[in-house]
Design a protein around this motif. Structure first.
Motif, PDB file in Angstrom:
ATOM      1  N   HIS A  88       0.948  -1.112   0.039  1.00  0.00           N
ATOM      2  CA  HIS A  88       0.030  -0.064   0.009  1.00  0.00           C
ATOM      3  C   HIS A  88       1.008   1.208   0.027  1.00  0.00           C
ATOM      4  CE1 HIS A  88      -2.567  -3.062   1.626  1.00  0.00           C
ATOM      5  NE2 HIS A  88      -3.624  -2.676   1.315  1.00  0.00           N
ATOM      6  N   THR A  89       1.641   1.368  -0.958  1.00  0.00           N
ATOM      7  CA  THR A  89       2.877   2.348  -0.951  1.00  0.00           C
ATOM      8  C   THR A  89       2.144   3.813  -0.921  1.00  0.00           C
ATOM      9  OG1 THR A  89       3.152   1.739  -3.184  1.00  0.00           O
ATOM     10  CG2 THR A  89       4.905   1.647  -1.392  1.00  0.00           C
ATOM     11  N   SER A  90       0.944   3.677  -1.605  1.00  0.00           N
ATOM     12  CA  SER A  90       0.309   5.094  -1.972  1.00  0.00           C
ATOM     13  C   SER A  90      -0.492   5.744  -0.544  1.00  0.00           C
ATOM     14  CB  SER A  90      -0.669   4.909  -3.080  1.00  0.00           C
ATOM     15  OG  SER A  90      -1.564   3.791  -2.733  1.00  0.00           O
ATOM     16  N   GLU A  91      -0.672   4.749   0.426  1.00  0.00           N
ATOM     17  CA  GLU A  91      -1.404   5.050   1.468  1.00  0.00           C
ATOM     18  C   GLU A  91      -0.552   5.793   2.449  1.00  0.00           C
ATOM     19  OE1 GLU A  91      -3.645   2.268   3.270  1.00  0.00           O
ATOM     20  OE2 GLU A  91      -4.597   1.474   1.468  1.00  0.00           O
ATOM     21  N   MET A  92       0.951   5.689   2.047  1.00  0.00           N
ATOM     22  CA  MET A  92       2.076   6.034   3.335  1.00  0.00           C
ATOM     23  C   MET A  92       1.817   7.722   3.399  1.00  0.00           C
ATOM     24  SD  MET A  92       5.533   4.690   2.776  1.00  0.00           S
ATOM     25  CE  MET A  92       5.538   2.823   2.830  1.00  0.00           C
ATOM     26  N   PRO A  93       1.819   7.917   4.695  1.00  0.00           N
ATOM     27  CA  PRO A  93       1.483   9.447   5.315  1.00  0.00           C
ATOM     28  C   PRO A  93       2.827  10.630   4.737  1.00  0.00           C
ATOM     29  CG  PRO A  93       2.043   7.981   7.136  1.00  0.00           C
ATOM     30  CD  PRO A  93       1.962   7.046   5.855  1.00  0.00           C
ATOM     31  N   THR A  94       3.932   9.762   4.109  1.00  0.00           N
ATOM     32  CA  THR A  94       4.754  10.736   3.820  1.00  0.00           C
ATOM     33  C   THR A  94       4.553  11.443   2.916  1.00  0.00           C
ATOM     34  OG1 THR A  94       6.179   8.802   4.236  1.00  0.00           O
ATOM     35  CG2 THR A  94       7.233  10.341   3.236  1.00  0.00           C
ATOM     36  N   LEU A  95       4.854  12.788   3.090  1.00  0.00           N
ATOM     37  CA  LEU A  95       4.530  13.800   1.879  1.00  0.00           C
ATOM     38  C   LEU A  95       5.952  13.812   1.288  1.00  0.00           C
ATOM     39  CD1 LEU A  95       2.024  15.598   2.050  1.00  0.00           C
ATOM     40  CD2 LEU A  95       3.564  17.488   2.929  1.00  0.00           C
ATOM     41  N   GLN A  96       5.849  13.978  -0.381  1.00  0.00           N
ATOM     42  CA  GLN A  96       7.087  13.898  -0.834  1.00  0.00           C
ATOM     43  C   GLN A  96       7.435  15.218  -1.024  1.00  0.00           C
ATOM     44  OE1 GLN A  96       8.673  11.395  -1.763  1.00  0.00           O
ATOM     45  NE2 GLN A  96       7.254   9.830  -0.789  1.00  0.00           N
ATOM     46  N   TYR A  97       8.101  15.991  -0.182  1.00  0.00           N
ATOM     47  CA  TYR A  97       8.059  17.275   0.064  1.00  0.00           C
ATOM     48  C   TYR A  97       8.231  18.204  -1.202  1.00  0.00           C
ATOM     49  CZ  TYR A  97      10.003  21.810   1.286  1.00  0.00           C
ATOM     50  OH  TYR A  97      10.151  23.156   1.000  1.00  0.00           O
ATOM     51  N   PRO A  98       9.468  18.329  -1.919  1.00  0.00           N
ATOM     52  CA  PRO A  98       9.604  19.427  -2.915  1.00  0.00           C
ATOM     53  C   PRO A  98       8.321  19.320  -3.804  1.00  0.00           C
ATOM     54  CG  PRO A  98      11.562  18.303  -2.579  1.00  0.00           C
ATOM     55  CD  PRO A  98      10.567  17.494  -2.021  1.00  0.00           C
ATOM     56  N   GLU A  99       7.776  17.887  -4.141  1.00  0.00           N
ATOM     57  CA  GLU A  99       6.738  17.990  -5.067  1.00  0.00           C
ATOM     58  C   GLU A  99       5.364  18.254  -4.530  1.00  0.00           C
ATOM     59  OE1 GLU A  99       8.420  15.198  -5.004  1.00  0.00           O
ATOM     60  OE2 GLU A  99      10.010  15.538  -6.603  1.00  0.00           O
ATOM     61  N   GLU A 100       5.049  17.715  -3.306  1.00  0.00           N
ATOM     62  CA  GLU A 100       3.911  18.106  -2.446  1.00  0.00           C
ATOM     63  C   GLU A 100       4.344  18.812  -1.461  1.00  0.00           C
ATOM     64  OE1 GLU A 100       2.232  14.459  -1.480  1.00  0.00           O
ATOM     65  OE2 GLU A 100       3.184  13.353  -2.847  1.00  0.00           O
TER      66      GLU A 100
END
Ligand code: SF4
Ligand code: SF4
Lengths: 168, 441
Positions: free
Chosen positions: A43-55
Motif C-alpha cells: 500500500h505504498t500510495s497510502e503512506m502518510p509521507t509527504l513527498q516534500y518538494p513536489e507536494e
C-alpha cells in the motif's frame, strides 16, 4: 529487578515471568513490525509521507508565515511609519526610517522598512499592533532559506511584493 | 598452482558476496526501517532519473564519504587511530575464510571444495578471530583521546567478555551433537573421513544434511533449540547490533567508539558493522540452519532428480517473474505522468526487467533441462546449495535489521544481568543436558 537507592514502590510495576524471559514479547513485537512492513509494501500510495518538494503542506489560514506589507490603491505602502510594530517586536528585528509623506493627511511613510527574518520569532505581534493593517503574516510561506545571512534581511520592496494575496 | 587458483577464486567469490551483501544490507536497513515505521525511506538519489527503489543511495554514500575531509583529533595516538578501522574491517572479512558455502563443485573432473580454508579447527578459528574485532573497537576508542569514544571502547570490551563465554558454551553443545557422527555416504570419499568432527565446519554442515527420525532435517536448531537462542543472542551482542549496541549508544555517548572518525575511516567502521552482520548471519545459518543444505534434498537426491527439479524451477521462475512484470506494468499504467520527469519510467523499466528474466527462463526451458547429464546434475546440485546458503544468509541478515527496528536498546545493567545471570546458567544447563542425553542414546 531492584533499584538500589530508590524508595520502595517508586519503580515501575514488577515484570511478570512471561515478560521477564523476553522471548514471547520479542516474537510478538517482531510480528507487529513485519505486519507494518508487509502492509506498507502493498500500500505504498497510502503512506502518510509527504513527498516534500513536489507536494507541500498547506497550513491553516491562521498560520503565521513570512511577512508582507499591504499596499494602498495607488500601490504605495499602507504603512504610516508609526513604529508600533518595531516597538512591540520582542525580537527587535524591525527597522523603520520614517519620511514625510506629501499628503498631509497621511503625514509619514517608511523610507526604509527592514525585517531581519533570522531574528524574527514569527509571534505575529507586529501584525496585531499595527493600527492600519499594513503588515501581515498571512502569506503562508514557511520555506525561508538563503545561502547567506544578509539575504535574510529583507527590505520594503521585497515585503511589498511578497505574495500578492494572503491565505485569507 | 591449481590449488592456489581455486583458493583465490573462492576468496574472490566470498569477497564479492560480502561486499555485495553490505550494499544490499544498507539498502535493506534503510528501506526496511522506513517501511516498518510507515515511511517511504530513501528515494531521491538517482542515476539518469532511475532510482532503483533507493539502491543508488549506498553508491552515493560511498562517493560522498570518499571526497569528504578527513578530520582527526589533535591529540590522537597517531598509529593506533589509523590502524583501528582497518583492523576492524580486516578481521570482519577474514572470518569468512572457514565458512563453507557449498560442499563441492566438479570442474573438469576435479572436485573443488567450496570453502576457502577447510581448517580442522574452523570453529575455534571463528571464535578467536571474531573476538579480535573488538580490539579494533577498543583501539579506536582509546586512540581517539575522547571520553565518549573511550567509554564506547570500555563497553565493547565488557560486552565482548560477557557474551563470548555464552557463545562458546552454546557452540560446545552443538559440537557434542555432531561429533563422531557417521559421515554421509556421498561425502565420505570427498571429506576423507568415516566420522565427522564437530570442530570442522565442513563436517558440521555435512552432518546437518541427515534427517532426524526420518522426517525432520537434522539442523542445529532442531537438535539444540535452546543453544540456538543463546547463540543468536550472543551474536547480536558480539556484532554490537541493537538491542545490544551499547558501544555506540547515541543517547548516552554520542556515537561511541567511532565518534572521532570521519570520511573513509568512518565508512570502514560503517561497512565493518554490516560485514559483521553478514558474518553473524553466516554463522547462524552454518551452525544452526544447515549451512548450504537444502532441507529434505541432500546432494544424492538433488543429483538424481536434477532434470525434473530444474524444469520445475524454471517454470516457477517464469510464472513468478511474469506476475512481477504484470504488477509493474499495471503500476506504470496507473501512475502515468505522476512526477512528470524521468521517474515515471521506473515502473515500466521494472516490468521490462522482470519480463527479460521470464524470457530468459523460458529460453532455458527450450534447451530441454529435463535431460541434463551427470555433469550438469552435479553442477546443478552445487549451484542450488550455494543458492540455499545465500538465501539463508539474506534471511538472517534481515533478521538483524528486523530486530533492530523492533526492540529498544538494553540498559547496561540489564545487558550484564542477562549475560551473566540468565544466559550463562542456561548455557551450562544446556550443555549438561546435551551431554547426558548423548551419553544415554
Ligand atoms: S512576528 Fe514578532 S518577531 Fe517577527 S517581526 Fe513581527 S513582532 Fe517581530
Ligand atoms: S505598526 Fe503598521 S503602520 Fe506602524 S510602522 Fe509598523 S507596519 Fe507601519
Amino acid at each position: 529487578m531492584s533499584f538500589e537507592g530508590l524508595p520502595k514502590g517508586s519503580c515501575a510495576k514488577k515484570t511478570s515471568f512471561r515478560d521477564s524471559i523476553y522471548f514471547w514479547e520479542i516474537v510478538r513485537g517482531l510480528g507487529v513490525t513485519i505486519g507494518h512492513l508487509v502492509y506498507n509494501i502493498f500500500h505504498t500510495s497510502e503512506m502518510p509521507t509527504l513527498q516534500y518538494p513536489e507536494e507541500k503542506k498547506i497550513y491553516s489560514d491562521r498560520f503565521r508565515g513570512r511577512h508582507r506589507l499591504m499596499k494602498r490603491e495607488d500601490g504605495s505602502p499602507r504603512c504610516v511609519a508609526c513604529q508600533m510594530c518595531a516597538t512591540v517586536c520582542p525580537a527587535d528585528c524591525i527597522n523603520i526610517d520614517a519620511a514625510e509623506h506629501p499628503d498631509s493627511e497621511i503625514e509619514k511613510f517608511p523610507e526604509t522598512f527592514v525585517i531581519d527574518l533570522l531574528r524574527c520569532v514569527y509571534c505575529g505581534l507586529c501584525e496585531e499592533a499595527c493600527p492600519c493593517d499594513a503588515i501581515r503574516l498571512d502569506t503562508g510561506i514557511y520555506e525561508i532559506a538563503a545561502d547567506s545571512r544578509d539575504k535574510f534581511v529583507v527590505d520594503k520592496e521585497f515585503l511589498l511584493n511578497d505574495r500578492e494575496h494572503g491565505s485569507y | 598452482m591449481m590449488l592456489f587458483l581455486d583458493t583465490l577464486s573462492k576468496i574472490g567469490f566470498m569477497f564479492v558476496l560480502i561486499m555485495g551483501m553490505v550494499v544490499v544490507l544498507i539498502w535493506m536497513e534503510r528501506k526496511g526501517a522506513a517501511f516498518i515505521q510507515d515511511r517511504t525511506g530513501p528515494n531521491r538519489a538517482s542515476i539518469a532519473g532511475i532510482r532503483l527503489a533507493g539502491l543508488v543511495h549506498p553508491v552515493a554514500d560511498v562517493f560522498k564519504l570518499l571526497f569528504k575531509e578527513d578530520i582527526q583529533p589533535a591529540n590522537r595516538h597517531r598509529a593506533l587511530y589509523n590502524i583501528a578501522p582497518w583492523l576492524v574491517m580486516a578481521v570482519a572479512l577474514s572470518t569468512y575464510a572457514v565458512i563453507p558455502f557449498g560442499d563441492y563443485i566438479s570442474i573438469a573432473g576435479r572436485k573443488v571444495s567450496l570453502v576457502a580454508a577447510d581448517l580442522n579447527v574452523g570453529l575455534l578459528y571463528i571464535l578467536a578471530v571474531a573476538s579480535l574485532g573488538t580490539y579494533g573497537v577498543i583501539m579506536a576508542g582509546w586512540a581517539s583521546n575522547n571520553k565518549f569514544t573511550f567509554l564506547g571502547g570500555v563497553r565493547a570490551t565488557a560486552q565482548m567478555i560477557s557474551y563470548e563465554i555464552n557463545m562458546g558454551l552454546a557452540l560446545i553443545g552443538l559440537v557434542l551433537v555432531f561429533s563422531s557422527q557417521a559421515t554421509p555416504e556421498h561425502l565420505r570419499e570427498f571429506l576423507g573421513a568415516d566420522f565427522l568432527s564437530g570442530l570442522r565446519l565442513t563436517h558440521l554442515v555435512a552432518g546437518q544434511g541427515d534427517l532426524l527420525w526420518g522426517f525432520l532435517p537434522k539442523w542445529g536448531v532442531v537438535v539444540q533449540p535452546l543453544g540456538f537462542l543463546l547463540f543468536i543472542t550472543a551474536v547480536f551482542a558480539e556484532t554490537n547490533r541493537n538491542p545490544f549496541d551499547l558501544p555506540e549508544g547515541e543517547s548516552e555517548i554520542v556515537a561511541g567508539y567511532h565518534l572521532e572518525y570521519s570520511s573513509m575511516k568512518f565508512a570502514l567502521f560503517f561497512m565493518a558493522e554490516y560485514a559483521h552482520m553478514v558474518i553473524g548471519a553466516a554463522l547462524v545459518a552454518t551452525f544452526y540452519f544447515g549451512g548450504y543444505q537444502v532441507p529434505w534434498l541432500p546432494r544424492p537426491v538433488l543429483e538424481a532428480h536434477a532434470g525434473s527439479l530444474l524444469t520445475i524451477k524454471l517454470i516457477g521462475v517464469v510464472i513468478i517473474s511474469m506476475i512481477f512484470s504484470l504488477l509493474f506494468f499495471r503500476r506504470a499504467q496507473r501512475e502515468k505522468g505522476k512526477f512528470g520527469d524521468a521517474r515515471d519510467r521506473e515502473p515500466g523499466l521494472g516490468g521490462a526487467l522482470w519480463l527479460i528474466v521470464a524470457l530468459g527462463a523460458l529460453g532455458g526451458l527450450v534447451l530441454k533441462p529435463w535431460g541434463i547429464g551427470a555433469d550438469g546434475a552435479s553442477l546443478f546440485a552445487s549451484l542450488i546449495q550455494v543458492g540455499a546458503f545465500v538465501v539463508k544468509l539474506v534471511f538472517f541478515a534481515w533478521l538483524f535489521i528486523w530486530v533492530r527496528w523492533t526492540l529498544p536498546r538494553f540498559r547496561y545493567d540489564q545487558l550484564m544481568a542477562l549475560g551473566w545471570k540468565v544466559m550463562l546458567p542456561l548455557g551450562l544447563a544446556n550443555l549438561v543436558v546435551t551431554a547426558v542425553v548423548l551419553a544415554m542414546v
